[in-house]
Design a protein around this motif. Structure first.
Motif, mmCIF file in Angstrom:
data_model
loop_
_atom_site.group_PDB
_atom_site.id
_atom_site.type_symbol
_atom_site.label_atom_id
_atom_site.label_comp_id
_atom_site.label_asym_id
_atom_site.label_seq_id
_atom_site.Cartn_x
_atom_site.Cartn_y
_atom_site.Cartn_z
ATOM 1 N N UNK A 14 0.849 -1.192 0.000
ATOM 2 C CA UNK A 14 0.000 0.000 0.000
ATOM 3 C C UNK A 14 0.882 1.238 0.000
ATOM 4 N N UNK A 15 0.305 2.372 -0.368
ATOM 5 C CA UNK A 15 1.053 3.633 -0.477
ATOM 6 C C UNK A 15 0.366 4.733 0.322
ATOM 7 N N UNK A 16 1.096 5.819 0.541
ATOM 8 C CA UNK A 16 0.552 6.980 1.254
ATOM 9 C C UNK A 16 -0.658 7.530 0.502
ATOM 10 N N UNK A 17 -1.696 7.928 1.268
ATOM 11 C CA UNK A 17 -2.922 8.444 0.678
ATOM 12 C C UNK A 17 -3.970 7.380 0.422
ATOM 13 N N UNK A 18 -3.608 6.138 0.547
ATOM 14 C CA UNK A 18 -4.551 5.040 0.297
ATOM 15 C C UNK A 18 -5.355 4.751 1.550
ATOM 16 N N UNK A 19 -6.658 4.550 1.414
ATOM 17 C CA UNK A 19 -7.501 4.203 2.542
ATOM 18 C C UNK A 19 -7.517 2.684 2.720
ATOM 19 N N UNK A 20 -7.289 2.241 3.942
ATOM 20 C CA UNK A 20 -7.242 0.808 4.237
ATOM 21 C C UNK A 20 -8.160 0.520 5.407
ATOM 22 N N UNK A 21 -8.629 -0.717 5.452
ATOM 23 C CA UNK A 21 -9.444 -1.158 6.582
ATOM 24 C C UNK A 21 -8.561 -1.809 7.624
#
Length: 359
Positions: free
Chosen positions: A172-179
């Motif tokens: 995953x990268x910065x700015x990505x929304x994760x659960x």
């Protein structure tokens, strides 16, 4: 008179011809029914066989790192291949949401403490009841646990390295929304963990494989070198993604510097049938096996070099030009290795030497 004699002679000719041609027909049929074959004697061998498998190198301490709560990733401070130290900050979530939850929990805890103190004073003055005092105490304890949970969530809104190792994958990268629980980074402790080759195996290979079977491993990263290993794990179920079982071969020597996680390797595992089951095996040419289906197949054998007999056999492994048989040949004397395609059960045969067959 002469005409009658000639007519009688002509009528007898077909009977004479038919009687004279019968021996030739019998001889021809006898030759056609006898099938020439080549045979080899069957001798039991030791129970040691081998299978060849392939897979990927991994360590015993790979871990997928994730956040305790969901949110928007604020920073990812590493990239794939980076070496990391234990406790190093690897990634963070945007703190706005988690900080607000923490402040709410702090305020609720403070209010619950004041309410309990007020109710306790009123109870001492006989204004509040015992039930009201107990309810206020319970509310204060609940608020305190909510605060502890908010503090814990704030702590795990950051990802830190669990031990010294390397970043294997960045998911995953910065700015990505994760659960909550979504994998963000994969790491391993490459300096301390045991290296192993994780391989896929078929069902009959799984049945033959035993823990502590030895293996020799090769990889294109180390041309001309052979690594030693031992089987340390067999899966107890089929992998839903691949439809096969899996096994781990742990390297027994020092870890070579050229090995990296995810690298492909090929292993030859020595299966010790004699030590595990007490059974014997037979090595037969691949061409002698007919109608192979998984772990089963058929071959033709002969006990008197005059009649072929079709028997069912159990296949343990297939390696290049040979097949390892573990069951079905115990009562057979010779194996038919040439001419099997023309045989049926109980066919008459004539055994030929290789030199005669070549002519």
């Amino acid at each position: 008179m002469k005409t009658l004699r000639y007519t009688g002679l002509l009528l007898c000719l077909p009977f004479i011809y038919g009687c004279g041609s019968k021996p030739k027909a019998v001889t021809s049929n006898a030759n056609t029914d006898t099938i020439p074959v080549q045979v080899m004697p069957l001798q039991q061998q030791s129970g040691n066989t081998s299978i060849t498998v392939s897979g990927q190198f991994t360590t015993d301490d790979e871990v997928m790192l994730s956040f305790k709560t969901g949110g928007i990733i604020n920073t990812v401070n590493v990239k794939e291949g980076d070496a990391v130290k234990k406790g190093q900050l690897l990634a963070t979530l945007n703190p706005t949401d988690i900080n607000a939850q923490l402040q709410q929990a702090q305020l609720a805890n403070e209010k619950a403490g004041r309410d309990y103190q007020r109710t306790q004073n009123l109870y001492q003055d006989s204004v509040a009841t015992l039930e009201q005092l107990q309810n206020a105490k319970t509310a204060m304890q609940q608020a305190k646990q909510q605060l502890n949970m908010a503090v814990f969530n704030q702590q795990y809104s950051q990802i830190r390295a669990p031990k010294d190792g390397y970043i294997l994958r960045k998911l995953a990268n910065a700015g990505q929304q994760v659960t909550a629980g979504t994998a963000v980074l994969q790491t391993n402790g490459a300096g301390a963990g045991e290296w192993k080759l994780r391989v896929g195996i078929s069902d009959h290979e799984w049945a033959a494989l035993q823990i502590n079977d030895k293996a020799e491993i090769e990889t294109t990263a180390l041309p001309g070198q052979t690594l030693q290993g031992v089987v340390t794990r067999r899966s107890e179920g089929v992998d839903a993604a691949t439809g096969t079982f899996s096994a781990d071969i742990t390297l027994t020597g020092a870890k070579p510097k050229a090995i990296a996680s995810g690298m492909f390797g090929k292993a030859t595992i020595s299966i010790q049938h004699g030590k595990t089951t007490g059974s014997q095996t037979w090595q037969i040419p691949y061409e002698a096996l007919l109608d192979g289906d998984g772990a089963n197949g058929y071959v033709f054998v002969t006990d008197d070099n005059k009649t072929a007999r079709k028997v069912k056999v159990t296949v343990a492994a297939i390696d290049k030009n040979t097949v390892t048989i573990t069951d079905g040949l115990a009562n057979a004397r010779s194996l038919i290795i040439s001419g099997s395609a023309y045989l049926t059960d109980s066919s008459a045969i004539i055994v030929q030497s290789p030199k005669t067959a070549s002519k």
